[in-house]
Design an enzyme around this catalytic site. Structure first.
Site, PDB file in Angstrom:
ATOM      1  N   GLN A  36       0.829  -1.193   0.000  1.00 27.69           N
ATOM      2  CA  GLN A  36       0.000   0.000   0.000  1.00 27.69           C
ATOM      3  C   GLN A  36       0.871   1.253   0.000  1.00 27.69           C
ATOM      4  OE1 GLN A  36      -2.451  -0.422   3.500  1.00 27.69           O
ATOM      5  NE2 GLN A  36      -0.831   0.214   4.897  1.00 27.69           N
ATOM      6  N   HIS A  63       1.208  -4.752   2.977  1.00 22.55           N
ATOM      7  CA  HIS A  63      -0.065  -5.009   3.649  1.00 22.55           C
ATOM      8  C   HIS A  63      -0.147  -6.484   4.020  1.00 22.55           C
ATOM      9  CE1 HIS A  63      -4.740  -4.397   3.776  1.00 22.55           C
ATOM     10  NE2 HIS A  63      -4.262  -5.044   4.825  1.00 22.55           N
ATOM     11  N   PHE A 113      -1.087  -5.637  14.153  1.00 25.18           N
ATOM     12  CA  PHE A 113      -1.251  -5.754  12.702  1.00 25.18           C
ATOM     13  C   PHE A 113      -0.605  -7.042  12.200  1.00 25.18           C
ATOM     14  CE2 PHE A 113       0.199  -3.728   8.430  1.00 25.18           C
ATOM     15  CZ  PHE A 113      -0.830  -4.352   7.747  1.00 25.18           C
ATOM     16  N   GLU A 117      -2.312 -10.448  10.452  1.00 27.60           N
ATOM     17  CA  GLU A 117      -1.911 -10.999   9.155  1.00 27.60           C
ATOM     18  C   GLU A 117      -1.472 -12.456   9.298  1.00 27.60           C
ATOM     19  OE1 GLU A 117      -2.119  -9.522   6.036  1.00 27.60           O
ATOM     20  OE2 GLU A 117      -3.317  -8.116   7.216  1.00 27.60           O
ATOM     21  N   HIS A 121      -4.030 -14.988   7.521  1.00 31.04           N
ATOM     22  CA  HIS A 121      -3.464 -15.419   6.236  1.00 31.04           C
ATOM     23  C   HIS A 121      -2.265 -16.358   6.379  1.00 31.04           C
ATOM     24  CE1 HIS A 121      -6.006 -12.440   4.281  1.00 31.04           C
ATOM     25  NE2 HIS A 121      -5.529 -11.513   5.089  1.00 31.04           N
TER      26      HIS A 121
END
Length: 236
Positions: A36, A63, A113, A117, A121
């Site tokens: 990003q 990101h 954050f 992630e 993911h």
């Protein structure tokens, strides 16, 4: 005491179960590697908060590295019991603070954050925790987005507008594969470069042509590439 035949049968069943679990955790077709542009994250009505380490550099930031299926869907939260083990990535923290900062409010050290992630993911990636984050950092270096854009005369600058095709071509010339460009809208309603999607093979080894592009985030024919440096733009 178990008979040899019964013991062997149990071992086979356990091995089969483990193979099924492993296969399930790697059951996807490719990765989206998403970066990003920080100015476009911040230059919206919701604004942003700088991390504890201060204002990030004027560069694309990571990101995430997201497993995906070719039908447009994706696996997520493949191990609900998993959590981020900071000791696994202790030697990567400073590099991640620079290349993978959180701009969400309130200000943070990035751990929340990164944890998100990893759990959403990374647990579906087939990679260990450290390998997941190191792989994403490696792909950022390989893609070198900002330099590829500058090589094509595309610079973050107020008042400049670029075609989406010129931005895509500049990145494709540098990386060798066509990206997907996602735009958002700044506080004045102008469309701007927000995120760049590149595709990676399921072994997380190489960039590939994207089997499918994301939906949404479409750009107009001309878009802005806003600056993030204090010399070109007021602090957000």
């Amino acid at each position: 005491m178990l008979k040899p035949q019964k013991s062997l049968l149990i071992k086979i069943i356990v091995l089969q179960c483990l193979l099924v679990v492993c296969a399930a955790s790697q059951d996807f077709d490719f990765f989206y590697f998403v970066q990003q542009w920080p100015a476009s994250y911040c230059d919206t009505r919701r604004s942003c908060c700088y991390p504890f380490t201060g204002k990030p550099d004027e560069d694309f930031s990571i990101h995430g590295l997201w497993p995906n299926y070719e039908n447009g869907k994706w696996p997520q939260n493949c191990d609900p019991e998993s959590s981020l083990d900071e000791s696994e990535i202790s030697d990567l923290i400073r590099t991640m603070e620079k290349n993978w900062p959180s701009l969400a409010c309130p200000s943070s050290d990035g751990v929340r954050f990164w944890s998100h992630e990893w759990m959403k993911h990374g647990t579906c990636s087939g990679l260990g925790e450290r390998a997941y984050f190191q792989t994403a950092l490696n792909f950022k270096n390989k893609s070198n987005l900002l330099q590829n854009l500058k090589n094509a005369g595309i610079h973050p600058r107020n008042g400049e507008h670029y075609s989406v095709e010129s931005i895509k071509k500049a990145i494709e010339d540098g990386v060798g594969h066509t990206p997907f460009i996602e735009c958002n809208v700044d506080s004045q309603g102008n469309h701007q470069v927000y995120q760049v999607y590149l595709c990676v093979d399921s072994s997380a080894s190489n960039f590939i042509d994207c089997p499918v592009f994301p939906h949404g985030g479409r750009c107009g024919s001309k878009i802005e590439f806003p600056p993030f440096s204090s010399t070109d733009h007021d602090d957000f």
